[in-house]
Scaffold this motif. Structure first.
Motif, PDB file in Angstrom:
ATOM      1  N   PHE A   1       0.832  -1.199   0.000  1.00  0.00           N
ATOM      2  CA  PHE A   1       0.000   0.000   0.000  1.00  0.00           C
ATOM      3  C   PHE A   1       0.871   1.256   0.000  1.00  0.00           C
ATOM      4  O   PHE A   1       0.579   2.227  -0.710  1.00  0.00           O
ATOM      5  CB  PHE A   1      -0.931   0.011   1.211  1.00  0.00           C
ATOM      6  N   TYR A   2       1.946   1.256   0.764  1.00  0.00           N
ATOM      7  CA  TYR A   2       2.852   2.400   0.768  1.00  0.00           C
ATOM      8  C   TYR A   2       3.458   2.610  -0.610  1.00  0.00           C
ATOM      9  O   TYR A   2       3.576   3.752  -1.082  1.00  0.00           O
ATOM     10  CB  TYR A   2       3.967   2.218   1.793  1.00  0.00           C
ATOM     11  N   GLN A   3       3.849   1.536  -1.272  1.00  0.00           N
ATOM     12  CA  GLN A   3       4.460   1.661  -2.591  1.00  0.00           C
ATOM     13  C   GLN A   3       3.495   2.285  -3.585  1.00  0.00           C
ATOM     14  O   GLN A   3       3.886   3.114  -4.421  1.00  0.00           O
ATOM     15  CB  GLN A   3       4.933   0.295  -3.074  1.00  0.00           C
ATOM     16  N   SER A   4       2.211   1.939  -3.505  1.00  0.00           N
ATOM     17  CA  SER A   4       1.213   2.555  -4.374  1.00  0.00           C
ATOM     18  C   SER A   4       0.979   4.015  -3.987  1.00  0.00           C
ATOM     19  O   SER A   4       0.883   4.900  -4.849  1.00  0.00           O
ATOM     20  CB  SER A   4      -0.108   1.783  -4.292  1.00  0.00           C
ATOM     21  N   LEU A   5       0.913   4.272  -2.697  1.00  0.00           N
ATOM     22  CA  LEU A   5       0.682   5.629  -2.208  1.00  0.00           C
ATOM     23  C   LEU A   5       1.814   6.553  -2.616  1.00  0.00           C
ATOM     24  O   LEU A   5       1.587   7.658  -3.122  1.00  0.00           O
ATOM     25  CB  LEU A   5       0.537   5.611  -0.683  1.00  0.00           C
TER      26      LEU A   5
END
Length: 476
Positions: free
Chosen positions: A127-131
């Protein structure tokens, strides 16, 4: 064409760019406006000019086209400021440039505010990588984060920011608050609740208070994504307050007296409408507006010749050419108006010929070997024809085409081009005047359009001259 041809009316306040960039109290210049109006070029030109006037400058761009790197002769820009070579540093200034790496900036925040284990858990979280790569508002937030870092380092006298290309002028101002609110908002706090309440109490809370909501979220987001979000939130727990704090601090930095906003626009209706909207928003947010840069303005060295007069002159030349062409195609036969048009032409002056069939000269032939279609060689052939083996005058006229336009044709074409240019000037002037009538307090500088694209430091210097209304700036 000189820049004097594009200057504003005396009633409009003038933006003095050199005064702005020379002022040691000016520490941040933010170039903003709608997409495609020349913000990147303006920011780079300001950087070159300020550095060559003695300031230590860094230009931060968020332009994915990498035109800034090309124009400054740098093979590649990244998240680290790099010095630009070829800038005149005799006045003691320097120029550095960098391109925002949105994900790398976010990574730096995580690494700077979390221990090694927690930072690794966050950086590896899906999720962090997408964010960090493309969440709405992340680019604008990270631009402001990087601006705050550069200003805190206090290494440069002047920071020039090229704002992200946005569909709306409001994105740049709103996105940092939006992202900060998201990361510090109720939704995130709800997701954090299970992680904060440990053991049986936590499970009981989750089962009783959260089961319905998490079930719905699992359907909307997918079970794995929801778990990734909750893991991310748990790891970021200690950092959420920092996002809001930094967003607020950067916002105050943008409102500080040492910051100056330049709204960049083209002399077109949509661009200036967006610029007017931005000017009003900056005023509402109490952010210091330095003025408007009206980019790519056209001018003319013959502005005294109106479009109407130029078109009239072109039409007159065209009519004259048509009359001349008609006269050449249908020459005067020289017959008297009172004689029978069917009578044979006077042959008294015609030279003797070998046969009566050739005795009559061609219509319109003169005594000096001239016909309307060319010169007749009387010594080398018959009187009514060319020399042996050559086409007749009529046949020659059908095949002769001019190898280049006549002077009259060129003049008519140039007059029409001038009329088109003057119509463009009039339209740009009307559009500009509407803006200045709505915002008479906003200083404006006009930048004359260059004949070609800017791709090197020389081109950026030329833009800088136009920004500063240098009287030696010319437009070929």
């Amino acid at each position: 064409m000189t820049s004097d041809n594009t200057t504003l009316d005396a009633s409009a306040p003038r933006l003095e760019v050199d005064t702005l960039i020379d002022d040691p109290h000016t520490r941040i210049v933010v170039c903003c406006g709608s997409g495609g109006v020349g913000k990147t070029t303006t920011a780079a030109a300001l950087g070159v000019r300020a550095a060559e006037r003695g300031r230590k400058v860094v230009v931060l761009t968020i332009d994915p086209a990498r035109r800034l790197a090309q124009s400054m002769g740098i093979s590649e820009l990244d998240n680290v400021p790099r010095q630009v070579k070829g800038v005149d540093e005799s006045a003691g200034g320097e120029l550095h440039a960098m391109m925002l790496d949105m994900k790398r900036t976010f990574d730096e925040i995580v690494e700077g505010h979390a221990d090694a284990d927690r930072a690794r858990a966050i950086l590896e979280n899906p999720f962090y990588q997408s964010l960090s790569a493309g969440f709405a508002g992340t680019q604008e937030y990270m631009a402001m984060e990087k601006l705050g870092q550069l200003r805190a380092n206090d290494e440069w006298d002047l920071i020039i920011v090229d704002t992200p290309p946005s569909r709306s002028a409001l994105d740049f101002l709103d996105a940092p608050k939006r992202l900060g609110s998201f990361l510090d908002g109720k939704f995130i706090r709800v997701l954090m609740a299970p992680a904060k309440v440990g053991g049986r109490a936590g499970m009981k809370f989750l089962n009783v208070g959260m089961s319905m909501m998490t079930g719905t979220l699992s359907k909307l987001m997918g079970g794995q994504l929801l778990r990734d979000v909750q893991t991310f939130v748990a790891a970021m727990d200690t950092m959420f307050g920092g996002f809001r704090t930094r967003a607020d601090a950067t916002y105050r930095l943008l409102q500080a007296p040492g910051t100056a906003f330049l709204v960049v626009a083209a002399p077109e209706r949509d661009a200036l409408r967006e610029a007017a909207y931005f000017v009003e928003r900056l005023a509402a947010e109490q952010m210091p507006l330095a003025g408007l840069v009206l980019n790519r303005v056209h001018g003319s060295g013959a502005a005294q010749l109106s479009a109407e007069r130029a078109l009239a002159a072109a039409e007159a030349l065209t009519d004259r050419m048509a009359e001349d062409t008609h006269a050449d195609t249908h020459p005067d036969t020289g017959t008297d108006a009172g004689t029978d048009t069917g009578a044979a032409p006077d042959t008294a002056t015609a030279p003797a010929s070998d046969s009566t069939a050739d005795a009559a000269p061609s219509p319109g032939r003169a005594e000096n070997n001239l016909e309307a279609t060319g010169i007749v060689d009387l010594d080398g052939g018959k009187a009514g024809s060319r020399t042996a083996g050559s086409p007749s005058p009529a046949a020659a006229a059908e095949h002769v085409t001019p190898t280049s336009p006549s002077a009259a044709q060129l003049a008519a074409g140039l007059l029409r081009l001038h009329a088109e240019r003057m119509q463009v000037l009039a339209r740009e002037r009307r559009t500009r005047d509407r803006f200045t009538a709505l915002h008479p307090e906003v200083p404006v500088t006009e930048v004359a359009a260059l004949p070609g694209d800017v791709h090197d430091l020389a081109g950026l210097r030329a833009i800088g001259d136009r920004l500063a209304l240098n009287p030696t700036a010319t437009d070929d």
